[in-house]
Design a protein around this motif. Structure first.
Motif, PDB file in Angstrom:
ATOM      1  N   THR A  35       0.693  -1.078   0.158  1.00 47.89           N
ATOM      2  CA  THR A  35      -0.042   0.101   0.257  1.00 47.89           C
ATOM      3  C   THR A  35       1.262   1.515   0.174  1.00 47.89           C
ATOM      4  OG1 THR A  35       0.152   0.111   2.593  1.00 47.89           O
ATOM      5  CG2 THR A  35      -2.041  -0.865   1.162  1.00 47.89           C
ATOM      6  N   SER A  36      -0.186   2.101  -0.001  1.00 49.48           N
ATOM      7  CA  SER A  36       0.961   3.580  -0.407  1.00 49.48           C
ATOM      8  C   SER A  36       1.399   3.893   1.259  1.00 49.48           C
ATOM      9  CB  SER A  36       0.251   4.694  -1.407  1.00 49.48           C
ATOM     10  OG  SER A  36      -0.556   5.071   0.273  1.00 49.48           O
ATOM     11  N   VAL A  37       0.463   3.725   1.926  1.00 48.32           N
ATOM     12  CA  VAL A  37       1.107   4.326   3.085  1.00 48.32           C
ATOM     13  C   VAL A  37       2.675   3.519   3.515  1.00 48.32           C
ATOM     14  CG1 VAL A  37       0.106   4.316   5.264  1.00 48.32           C
ATOM     15  CG2 VAL A  37      -0.734   4.998   4.073  1.00 48.32           C
ATOM     16  N   GLY A  38       2.465   1.757   3.545  1.00 44.47           N
ATOM     17  CA  GLY A  38       3.719   1.333   4.219  1.00 44.47           C
ATOM     18  C   GLY A  38       4.720   1.325   3.216  1.00 44.47           C
ATOM     19  N   THR A  39       4.588   1.864   2.396  1.00 42.53           N
ATOM     20  CA  THR A  39       5.517   2.295   1.463  1.00 42.53           C
ATOM     21  C   THR A  39       5.968   3.912   1.942  1.00 42.53           C
ATOM     22  OG1 THR A  39       4.128   1.614  -0.510  1.00 42.53           O
ATOM     23  CG2 THR A  39       6.628   3.177  -1.051  1.00 42.53           C
ATOM     24  N   HIS A  40       5.259   4.745   1.977  1.00 42.02           N
ATOM     25  CA  HIS A  40       5.814   6.114   2.557  1.00 42.02           C
ATOM     26  C   HIS A  40       6.483   5.653   4.078  1.00 42.02           C
ATOM     27  CE1 HIS A  40       5.998   9.875   3.803  1.00 42.02           C
ATOM     28  NE2 HIS A  40       5.022   9.706   4.506  1.00 42.02           N
ATOM     29  N   THR A  41       5.743   4.788   4.587  1.00 36.64           N
ATOM     30  CA  THR A  41       6.742   4.801   6.420  1.00 36.64           C
ATOM     31  C   THR A  41       7.772   4.314   5.550  1.00 36.64           C
ATOM     32  OG1 THR A  41       4.242   4.091   6.794  1.00 36.64           O
ATOM     33  CG2 THR A  41       6.139   3.118   8.661  1.00 36.64           C
ATOM     34  N   LEU A  42       8.225   3.121   5.299  1.00 34.21           N
ATOM     35  CA  LEU A  42       9.151   2.508   4.772  1.00 34.21           C
ATOM     36  C   LEU A  42      10.419   3.442   4.520  1.00 34.21           C
ATOM     37  CD1 LEU A  42       8.631  -0.880   3.224  1.00 34.21           C
ATOM     38  CD2 LEU A  42       9.245  -0.626   5.715  1.00 34.21           C
ATOM     39  N   ASP A  43       9.440   4.270   3.635  1.00 34.33           N
ATOM     40  CA  ASP A  43      10.683   5.448   2.985  1.00 34.33           C
ATOM     41  C   ASP A  43      11.094   6.334   4.315  1.00 34.33           C
ATOM     42  OD1 ASP A  43      12.006   7.414   1.352  1.00 34.33           O
ATOM     43  OD2 ASP A  43      10.409   7.889   0.587  1.00 34.33           O
ATOM     44  N   ALA A  44      10.384   6.407   4.949  1.00 30.25           N
ATOM     45  CA  ALA A  44      10.791   7.420   6.352  1.00 30.25           C
ATOM     46  C   ALA A  44      11.258   6.645   7.438  1.00 30.25           C
ATOM     47  CB  ALA A  44       9.573   8.052   6.698  1.00 30.25           C
ATOM     48  N   ILE A  45      11.323   5.427   7.286  1.00 32.84           N
ATOM     49  CA  ILE A  45      11.936   4.805   8.113  1.00 32.84           C
ATOM     50  C   ILE A  45      13.214   4.996   7.376  1.00 32.84           C
ATOM     51  CG2 ILE A  45      12.400   2.432   8.640  1.00 32.84           C
ATOM     52  CD1 ILE A  45      10.042   1.962   9.384  1.00 32.84           C
ATOM     53  N   LYS A  46      13.604   4.505   6.566  1.00 28.17           N
ATOM     54  CA  LYS A  46      14.740   4.585   5.193  1.00 28.17           C
ATOM     55  C   LYS A  46      15.742   5.987   6.041  1.00 28.17           C
ATOM     56  CE  LYS A  46      14.468   1.390   1.794  1.00 28.17           C
ATOM     57  NZ  LYS A  46      13.776   1.104   0.672  1.00 28.17           N
ATOM     58  N   LYS A  47      15.251   6.875   5.712  1.00 29.45           N
ATOM     59  CA  LYS A  47      15.796   8.842   5.892  1.00 29.45           C
ATOM     60  C   LYS A  47      15.397   8.605   7.567  1.00 29.45           C
ATOM     61  CE  LYS A  47      12.953  10.618   2.011  1.00 29.45           C
ATOM     62  NZ  LYS A  47      12.042  11.262   1.412  1.00 29.45           N
ATOM     63  N   VAL A  48      15.147   8.029   8.472  1.00 31.69           N
ATOM     64  CA  VAL A  48      15.113   8.087   8.887  1.00 31.69           C
ATOM     65  C   VAL A  48      16.211   8.233   9.886  1.00 31.69           C
ATOM     66  CG1 VAL A  48      14.653   8.344  11.811  1.00 31.69           C
ATOM     67  CG2 VAL A  48      12.715   8.911  10.495  1.00 31.69           C
ATOM     68  N   SER A  49      16.806   6.500   9.661  1.00 31.31           N
ATOM     69  CA  SER A  49      18.062   6.238   9.788  1.00 31.31           C
ATOM     70  C   SER A  49      19.611   6.143   9.329  1.00 31.31           C
ATOM     71  CB  SER A  49      18.041   4.416   8.937  1.00 31.31           C
ATOM     72  OG  SER A  49      19.002   3.853   9.303  1.00 31.31           O
TER      73      SER A  49
END
Length: 142
Positions: free
Chosen positions: A1-15
């Motif tokens: 889903t788009s929310v899941g993709t957005h969450t993974l992208d945000a996690i990568k950026k925060v990391s």
């Protein structure tokens, strides 16, 4: 889903940001060690940079003072030289070659002397070492 993709992208950026913060903290610790700061846990970056800025301003002021004294000495030497050349007694000073004046860039306005703001204790935190490595090796990854 788009929310899941957005969450993974945000996690990568925060990391990635966390890794950069850790690297920056490690580099800051190296800079503190380079300058001989003993109170590494309590020293904040702005405090270190205040010390560096104050040193640079004091150095510039001292350099200007030395250049001004040299200029005054040359003027006095020229006056003394012209008096001995035009007078009846020529001294050994007339055989001395004239010095070439040092070219300096004129400063449009003098720098104000910084007002000390609770800088007590900061100077005591830093100690100088003649065995310090080249700063470029410490800061090359930043």
């Amino acid at each position: 889903t788009s929310v899941g993709t957005h969450t993974l992208d945000a996690i990568k950026k925060v990391s990635a940001i966390r890794e950069k913060v850790e690297m920056t903290n490690a580099k800051f610790a190296e800079v503190l060690e380079y300058f001989g700061i003993e109170d590494k846990e309590n020293m904040q970056p702005h405090e270190l940079f205040q010390i560096i800025v104050k040193f640079c301003k004091d150095f510039d002021a001292a350099k200007e003072e030395v250049l001004e004294k040299e200029r005054q000495k040359r003027v006095e030497d020229r006056k003394r030289q012209s008096r001995t050349d035009s007078g009846s007694v020529a001294s050994e000073e007339s055989n001395v070659e004239k010095t070439v004046p040092v070219q300096t860039q004129p400063r449009s306005t003098p720098r104000p002397t910084p007002v000390a703001r609770s800088n007590r204790g900061m100077a005591s935190r830093a100690r100088v070492s003649s065995l310090q490595p080249n700063m470029s090796t410490v800061l090359n990854d930043i």
